[in-house]
Design a protein around this motif. Structure first.
Motif: not given
Ligand code: UD1
Length: 339
Positions: A85-86, A89-94, A145-153
């Motif tokens: 998944f990419k 915004g959705e990764s922040v919510e879920n 750097h530390s990721a901006n979102s769960p997706y990035g992480y």
């Protein structure tokens, strides 16, 4: 003919890579669960390559499914793993959806590759792993750097998982491709991007606005410290990006037990305003554009250094921003005709 597993092979980048693998003499074997794609993509692939691709519908999170596909193809020599998944915004919510899918799927793929002694891997990563880089163009050795979102992480964790496996002595040869901004479509107009619902990304939003599906287009922020005040990205034609996967695969076959990461971009930063202007000029269309607020989480500017990919993978982009925007519009028009 070498067989290559392509997870997410019905997706935007996956489908173009399947076509380029075929042209380069490989036999792609596709897995996709259509969670962010559509079965008609397979028809588009068939029209381009002149034969139905080998396809299995299923989810890479499911180890039993994965095992059954690999058991049916003992001839497999490598894997290009796209299925993930990419949507930031959705990764922040879920976030759990992203951790389960993106990390779980890769863990399953690596276990199965190990079991079947498949040693070549190309992994889909993203320039999102860099965050806002301190030096441009960004090189592969730049700080993560530390990721901006769960997706990035999830992309950072997946990269680390591959490196850890390789350090453990597992005989895997892998290439991590950090994509910049993939845009465009196949020049045949038979495959392209198929965003579900309202697109998040700039180019599908532009083409849908041009087609009258969306009202107007909003530029997210015009007060950045860039020459025209809008954000700068490195937009890469999806066909060039697909070809980078073929080059990466060749590299893995010649470099056993190695792991390298490469930026895949054009090396040139283009502003949101430049993308819009180029689209209007190349396609002779006027868009209804307004200036809006900045989008949360956007980095001001990022573009790749393509030096490492050019020198080591012998890959460089051949197509321009104008080519990509003409192809994206051709694809959008074909889609509108089908609806
Ligand atoms: C985004 C993700 C990135 C992910 C990539 C997947 C964020 C912060 N980044 O990249 O992690 O790998 O998608 O494809 O979400 N823009 C507008 N108006 C629009 C849409 C976009 O002005 O309607 C601007 C954005 O603010 C940005 C540029 O266009 O400056 C590109 O945006 P987009 O296509 O969403 O890509 P990224 O944000 O670079």
């Amino acid at each position: 003919m070498k067989s290559i597993l392509v997870t997410g092979g019905a997706g935007f980048i996956g489908s173009h890579t399947v076509v380029e693998l075929h042209h380069a003499g490989y036999l792609p074997i596709i897995i996709d669960d259509f969670s962010n794609s559509h079965p008609k993509v397979l028809e588009g692939i068939e029209e381009i390559i002149g034969q139905a691709p080998i396809f299995y519908e299923g989810d890479c999170k499911n180890p039993i499914f994965l095992r059954s596909v690999l058991d049916q193809h003992p001839e497999l020599e490598g894997c290009i793993h796209f299925a993930a998944f990419k949507a930031v915004g959705e990764s922040v919510e879920n976030p759990l959806k992203y951790y389960h899918n993106n990390i779980g799927s890769l863990a399953n793929i690596l276990s199965e590759m190990n079991r079947k002694e498949i040693h070549q891997l190309v992994f889909s990563s993203s320039c999102t792993v860099y965050g806002q880089p301190t030096k441009l163009p960004v090189e592969e050795g730049a700080n993560i750097h530390s990721a901006n979102s769960p997706y990035g992480y999830t992309k950072q964790v997946c990269e680390q998982m591959i490196r850890d496996l390789q350090s453990s002595g597992t005989p895997i040869s892998s290439v991590i491709l950090r994509y910049f901004n993939p845009i465009g479509a196949h020049s045949s107009g038979k495959i392209g991007e198929l965003p579900l619902g309202t697109p998040d990304n700039l180019v599908p939003f532009i083409t849908q606005s041009a087609a009258g599906i969306r009202g107007g287009l909003t530029i997210f922020g015009s007060d950045y410290s860039t020459p025209d005040g809008t954000c700068i990205r490195d937009y890469i034609h999806v066909v060039d990006l697909a070809k980078a996967h073929v080059s990466a695969l060749k590299w893995t076959s010649k470099n056993p037990s190695k792991c390298e990461a490469f930026n895949i971009g054009t090396g040139e930063g283009k502003s949101v305003r430049e993308v819009i202007d180029t689209f209007q000029k190349v396609n002779g269309i006027e868009l209804n554009v307004k200036l809006g607020e900045r989008r949360l989480g956007d980095v001001e500017q990022i573009y790749a250094s393509g030096e490492k990919a050019r020198q080591v993978l012998n890959w460089e982009p051949e197509l321009s921003l104008a080519d990509a925007l003409a192809d994206a519009w051709c694809w959008q028009q074909n889609l509108s005709l089908q609806e």
